[in-house]
Write an enzyme that holds these catalytic residues in place. Structure first.
Site, PDB file in Angstrom:
ATOM      1  CG  HIS A 181      -1.898   1.049   1.289  1.00  0.00           C
ATOM      2  ND1 HIS A 181      -1.603   2.323   1.686  1.00  0.00           N
ATOM      3  CD2 HIS A 181      -3.210   1.041   0.962  1.00  0.00           C
ATOM      4  CE1 HIS A 181      -2.698   3.052   1.597  1.00  0.00           C
ATOM      5  NE2 HIS A 181      -3.692   2.303   1.158  1.00  0.00           N
ATOM      6  CG  ASP A 304      -8.091   4.216  -0.623  1.00  0.00           C
ATOM      7  OD1 ASP A 304      -7.866   3.635   0.454  1.00  0.00           O
ATOM      8  OD2 ASP A 304      -7.364   5.109  -1.076  1.00  0.00           O
TER       9      ASP A 304
HETATM   10 MN    MN Z   1      -5.692   3.062   0.522  1.00  0.00          MN
END
Ligand code: MN
Length: 372
Positions: A181, A304
């Site tokens: 990430h 997200d």
């Molecule tokens: Mn993210």
């Protein structure tokens, strides 16, 4: 948007925190050297006030209420949860090891509390590679988690360095994908990004995380760990767009730059050892390009949450003009295969076509995932 929908929707880069880690991050942001990567980002999140920031702070810590309401309102069946970036990677090693363990235990309990609605990635402290490897093993074998999240560099160091190999070895052995990430670039790289705040999601996150993935490829990590699987968000952090040029340039001055020789072309590792997700990239032309460049079997849906809007991400993929079969792969079939998320209603025709928990159509085990 109606629910139930024609698709099972599994979202694969969904952030959460727990109060102890949240508080530690808050203290870190208030006291860290301003040159520390991510310090500005979190100082902004914690000290500024707006309805959007209040919503993000609230939604990060909520796992039982509003999150499920937002999922239901948008026909999202599953969040694959990961401790929000930068995870525990800014803390001293001993504190980081213990906070990761605590976050992973909480994650396992929320998955158990809402059966079928959540899956999760293990947080680890790369500052202590043997402890991180042991935690990956505990999380996969005892807690039943679905992979690992690592927020790009740790203290300016990248996972191709030999000291991190115990982490890669454990992930490969356990068939645990590593989602890399984004976070802000390492201090050595970030200086030129800082004017105009370019070290964040506008460019720096992708530059940092794409670099990390390219270091793994060019460092020969996938010749040493051929079953390792990495996941990258943001439709591959720019790498699919560059594959032709990376392949072309890789042999150029290779010995001068002391690049290890590789068994495969860089693009072949990206197709074999990586998967990418749609997090924060709700743009059909790039999705169609990525389907052509790396294949629909290597792409997964992601929102997200809570940084991006669930409704936008769902509408984007629902409306994307791509083959219906590809849409089903991206919404859920690939996530079930790559992260070992049980198919809805037990094994169905899709599950029987799979070649094992971490199997891929190409028969490769293990995949590393990178993403914010
Ligand atoms: Mn993210």
């Amino acid at each position: 948007m109606s629910y139930p929908s024609p698709y099972r929707r599994i979202a694969t880069e969904e952030a959460f925190s727990v109060p102890e880690v949240y508080q530690a991050l808050r203290e870190w942001a208030a006291t860290a050297d301003p040159a520390e990567p991510d310090r500005d980002f979190w100082d902004f999140v914690f000290t500024q006030d707006s309805p959007g920031l209040r919503r993000v702070r609230r939604q990060l810590l909520d796992l039982d209420g509003e999150r499920l309401e937002v999922m239901d309102a948008n026909g999202v069946d599953v969040h694959l949860l990961s401790l929000t970036a930068p995870g525990v990677q800014t803390f001293p090693a001993a504190a980081a090891v213990s906070l990761a363990r605590l976050a992973n235990d909480r994650l396992a309990s929320v998955i158990a509390r809402h059966r079928g609605r959540f899956a999760g990635l293990a947080a680890v402290a790369p500052q202590d590679p043997p402890a991180a490897a042991a935690e990956i093993s505990r999380c996969v074998t005892e807690l039943g988690l679905n992979g690992v999240v690592i927020n790009s560099h740790t203290g300016g160091e990248y996972l191709d360095e030999e000291r991190f190999w115990p982490i890669l070895e454990a992930a490969e052995a356990l068939g645990a994908p590593i989602y890399i990430h984004p976070r802000s670039p390492a201090a050595s790289m970030a200086a030129a990004f800082r004017k105009y705040g370019l070290e964040t999601g506008i460019w720096g996150f992708a530059a940092e995380t794409g670099l990390h993935a390219l270091r793994l490829i060019c460092g020969g990590v996938f010749d040493r760990f051929p079953g390792l699987r990495i996941v990258l968000g943001h439709l591959g952090e720019g790498l699919p767009y560059w594959l032709y040029r990376i392949d072309y340039m890789h042999p150029v001055r290779a010995s001068y730059h002391q690049r290890p020789s590789l068994s495969l072309k860089p693009s072949e590792y990206l197709k074999r050892n990586f998967a990418i997700t749609t997090s924060g990239m709700n743009w059909a032309p790039v999705l169609r390009f990525c389907i052509e460049a790396v294949g629909a079997d290597n792409i997964m849906f992601a929102i997200d949450y809570p940084y991006q809007v669930t409704e936008d991400a769902v509408r984007f993929l629902d409306e994307a003009e791509i083959p219906e079969g590809d849409k089903r792969k991206i919404y859920h079939v690939n996530a079930e295969r790559i992260f070992g998320i049980p198919p809805a209603g037990g094994p169905g025709p899709e599950a029987t076509a799979l070649c094992g928990r971490w199997g891929s159509p190409g028969g490769v085990r293990g995949r590393l995932v990178l993403t914010f």
